[in-house]
Design a protein around this motif. Structure first.
Motif, short mmCIF file in Angstrom:
data_model
loop_
_atom_site.label_atom_id
_atom_site.label_comp_id
_atom_site.label_asym_id
_atom_site.label_seq_id
_atom_site.Cartn_x
_atom_site.Cartn_y
_atom_site.Cartn_z
N PRO A 52 -1.83 6.22 -3.82
CA PRO A 52 -0.54 6.83 -4.04
C PRO A 52 0.64 5.75 -3.30
O PRO A 52 0.23 4.80 -2.47
CB PRO A 52 -0.82 8.27 -3.00
CG PRO A 52 -1.79 7.62 -1.93
CD PRO A 52 -2.72 6.52 -2.77
N GLU A 53 1.50 6.33 -3.75
CA GLU A 53 2.87 5.57 -3.20
C GLU A 53 2.91 5.94 -1.68
O GLU A 53 2.61 6.90 -1.49
CB GLU A 53 4.10 5.94 -4.09
CG GLU A 53 4.16 5.39 -5.25
CD GLU A 53 5.44 5.81 -6.04
OE1 GLU A 53 6.68 5.82 -5.12
OE2 GLU A 53 5.64 5.84 -7.20
N LEU A 54 3.36 4.92 -1.02
CA LEU A 54 3.47 4.99 0.24
C LEU A 54 4.71 5.95 0.54
O LEU A 54 5.85 5.99 0.02
CB LEU A 54 3.89 3.99 1.08
CG LEU A 54 2.85 2.87 0.99
CD1 LEU A 54 3.06 1.51 1.91
CD2 LEU A 54 1.36 3.30 1.55
N GLY A 55 4.62 6.97 1.53
CA GLY A 55 5.53 8.09 1.65
C GLY A 55 6.73 7.65 2.46
O GLY A 55 6.56 6.50 2.97
N LYS A 62 4.41 -3.57 8.45
CA LYS A 62 3.15 -3.11 8.06
C LYS A 62 2.95 -2.41 6.70
O LYS A 62 2.10 -2.60 5.96
CB LYS A 62 2.27 -2.42 9.17
CG LYS A 62 1.89 -3.20 10.32
CD LYS A 62 1.02 -2.40 11.41
CE LYS A 62 0.60 -3.50 12.56
NZ LYS A 62 -0.17 -2.72 13.21
N ALA A 63 3.93 -1.49 6.43
CA ALA A 63 3.88 -1.02 5.18
C ALA A 63 4.36 -1.88 4.06
O ALA A 63 3.57 -1.83 2.99
CB ALA A 63 4.69 0.24 5.29
N ASP A 64 5.19 -2.72 4.39
CA ASP A 64 5.50 -3.89 3.41
C ASP A 64 4.53 -4.78 3.11
O ASP A 64 3.96 -5.03 1.86
CB ASP A 64 6.82 -4.65 3.90
CG ASP A 64 7.82 -3.76 3.96
OD1 ASP A 64 7.89 -2.48 3.29
OD2 ASP A 64 8.91 -4.26 4.60
N LYS A 68 2.60 -4.98 -0.43
CA LYS A 68 2.47 -6.52 -1.04
C LYS A 68 1.08 -6.68 -1.44
O LYS A 68 0.75 -7.05 -2.60
CB LYS A 68 3.15 -7.26 -0.28
CG LYS A 68 3.02 -8.72 -0.88
CD LYS A 68 3.68 -9.88 0.00
CE LYS A 68 3.81 -11.24 -0.65
NZ LYS A 68 2.49 -11.65 -1.53
N GLY A 69 0.19 -6.43 -0.63
CA GLY A 69 -1.31 -6.68 -0.69
C GLY A 69 -1.60 -5.81 -2.09
O GLY A 69 -2.59 -6.51 -2.83
N ARG A 70 -1.46 -4.65 -2.27
CA ARG A 70 -1.85 -3.84 -3.37
C ARG A 70 -1.26 -4.38 -4.71
O ARG A 70 -1.88 -4.42 -5.67
CB ARG A 70 -1.18 -2.24 -2.94
CG ARG A 70 -2.18 -1.58 -2.03
CD ARG A 70 -1.95 -0.20 -2.07
NE ARG A 70 -0.57 0.32 -2.09
CZ ARG A 70 -0.42 1.60 -2.21
NH1 ARG A 70 -1.13 2.62 -2.36
NH2 ARG A 70 0.96 2.07 -2.29
N GLU A 71 0.22 -4.75 -4.52
CA GLU A 71 0.66 -5.35 -5.81
C GLU A 71 0.02 -6.60 -5.94
O GLU A 71 -0.34 -6.92 -7.27
CB GLU A 71 2.10 -5.49 -5.47
CG GLU A 71 3.06 -4.36 -5.52
CD GLU A 71 3.15 -3.46 -6.91
OE1 GLU A 71 2.92 -4.22 -8.04
OE2 GLU A 71 3.16 -2.45 -7.09
#
Length: 140
Positions: A52-55, A62-64, A68-71
């Motif tokens: 899911p998209e990060l809320g 860390k969220a970035d 980036k890792g998922r992309e």
């Protein structure tokens, strides 16, 4: 060995080769179909990599990094599923074409063998002509 028994051996061998090639072609066609199905499934699953998209509560480095890792994973999976898939499918298609050419060659040889057999069936006057047809057979 007389012409009749020689032709019987040739025809049997050619029919066996044609059957083997047809089996290989069918297996490759099935593999292509199976790979198509797997690619469709993979494309669907690749879309899920970034879900899911990060809320709004997921912020910061860390969220970035996580996003980036998922992309990156999605991009790499897309390369494999699309680029390598196309190369692999082209390779299978090329092999099928080669096998179809082999099959056509064997079928042509079988026509020559059948023509020689038909000539032999006409009697002694046609034995020499039948022998000429037999000598044209490439695989013997």
């Amino acid at each position: 060995m007389g012409y009749e028994s020689m032709l019987a051996d040739i025809k049997s061998s050619l029919n066996g080769k044609i059957s083997d090639v047809e089996d290989k072609i069918e297996k490759l066609k099935k593999a292509k179909k199976d790979i198509d199905t797997l690619q469709e499934e993979a494309i669907t699953e690749i879309k899920d990599i970034v879900k899911p998209e990060l809320g709004k509560h997921w912020t910061g480095t860390k969220a970035d990094d996580f996003d980036k890792g998922r992309e990156d994973a999605k991009s790499e999976a897309s390369k494999i599923v699309n680029d390598k898939y196309n190369d692999y499918m082209a390779s299978i298609s090329g092999e099928i074409l080669d096998l179809e050419f082999q099959k056509a060659t064997y079928a042509g040889e079988l026509v020559l063998a059948n023509t020689a057999g038909d000539l032999l069936a006409k009697g002694e006057d046609y034995v020499e002509e039948a022998g000429k047809h037999i000598s044209k057979l490439k695989w013997w």
